[in-house]
Scaffold this active site. Structure first.
Site, PDB file in Angstrom:
ATOM      1  N   HIS A   1       0.835  -1.206   0.000  1.00  0.00           N
ATOM      2  CA  HIS A   1       0.000   0.000   0.000  1.00  0.00           C
ATOM      3  C   HIS A   1       0.872   1.258   0.000  1.00  0.00           C
ATOM      4  O   HIS A   1       0.564   2.236  -0.684  1.00  0.00           O
ATOM      5  CB  HIS A   1      -0.925   0.004   1.214  1.00  0.00           C
ATOM      6  CG  HIS A   1      -2.205  -0.750   1.022  1.00  0.00           C
ATOM      7  ND1 HIS A   1      -2.248  -2.120   0.937  1.00  0.00           N
ATOM      8  CD2 HIS A   1      -3.487  -0.315   0.876  1.00  0.00           C
ATOM      9  CE1 HIS A   1      -3.513  -2.505   0.773  1.00  0.00           C
ATOM     10  NE2 HIS A   1      -4.282  -1.434   0.722  1.00  0.00           N
TER      11      HIS A   1
ATOM     12  N   HIS B   1       1.619  -3.366   9.091  1.00  0.00           N
ATOM     13  CA  HIS B   1       3.034  -3.444   8.731  1.00  0.00           C
ATOM     14  C   HIS B   1       3.904  -2.887   9.835  1.00  0.00           C
ATOM     15  O   HIS B   1       3.482  -2.039  10.628  1.00  0.00           O
ATOM     16  CB  HIS B   1       3.309  -2.647   7.442  1.00  0.00           C
ATOM     17  CG  HIS B   1       2.694  -3.227   6.229  1.00  0.00           C
ATOM     18  ND1 HIS B   1       3.254  -4.278   5.523  1.00  0.00           N
ATOM     19  CD2 HIS B   1       1.554  -2.906   5.569  1.00  0.00           C
ATOM     20  CE1 HIS B   1       2.489  -4.579   4.490  1.00  0.00           C
ATOM     21  NE2 HIS B   1       1.455  -3.762   4.492  1.00  0.00           N
TER      22      HIS B   1
END
Length: 201
Positions: free
Chosen positions: A116, A158
């Protein structure tokens, strides 16, 4: 870098990520912001961008737009390949704070790098450089890109290093496409016009 230093860096990264993942679940410190983070997540999903760019290509009738949109699609595929290869090689697990409610496939279940983040930065660079936008829209694109990167950490999707590397990768991908992989206008027109004529678009 020695193994000990590498482990120390990963431990620091894991600890910092744990402190910053304040939207990782509804019960987290800022769990009430989770729906906003999820909306940001979907706004940068690779499939969504590919579908929207594909529809826009065939809806457009200007040669210049065909060139830019096809190259945007090309850049999105470059991002998918680079991120997929990195994840397949590194195979770093996602933070333990991650709530497993993502739309993921195969290697996308791994954490490094953040796809992303790379996509948001690459798309932002592409749009800002290739499209004539007003100042307000330029600011909105930048803010969107920054928010995407931050949301990956806040959601616990993440680690911090995953996102930092994703940001760098996004810049590199854009430069790679513009400098070496750019599809020329004649080729783009030759690909799109026959399909538009066949579909009477």
């Amino acid at each position: 870098m020695t193994a000990a230093k590498g482990r120390s860096l990963l431990d620091w990264d894991t600890a910092l990520t744990g402190r910053l993942a304040v939207c990782s679940s509804p019960d987290s410190k800022y769990g009430s912001l989770r729906p906003v983070m999820r909306c940001l997540e979907y706004s940068c999903h690779g499939i969504a961008w590919l579908v929207c760019a594909g529809v826009a290509v065939f809806a457009a009738h200007q040669i210049e737009l065909h060139e830019k949109l096809l190259n945007l699609i090309s850049a999105l595929f470059v991002d998918i390949v680079f991120v997929g290869l990195c994840k397949a090689l590194v195979r770093r697990k996602r933070p333990f704070q991650n709530n497993n409610d993502m739309m993921t496939i195969s290697v996308d279940k791994y954490s490094f790098p953040s796809g992303h983040a790379s996509r948001a930065v690459m798309v932002a660079c592409f749009i800002l450089a290739q499209f004539s936008l007003g100042f307000t829209f330029q600011i909105l694109i930048i803010v969107w890109s920054v928010c995407i990167c931050l949301s990956r950490i806040l959601l616990g999707r993440h680690h911090v290093i995953d996102v930092i590397f994703g940001i760098i990768l996004g810049f590199v991908e854009y430069q790679l496409v513009v400098s070496f992989l750019w599809l020329p206008r004649d080729l783009c027109e030759g690909l799109i016009r026959p399909i538009q004529e066949e579909l009477h678009l």
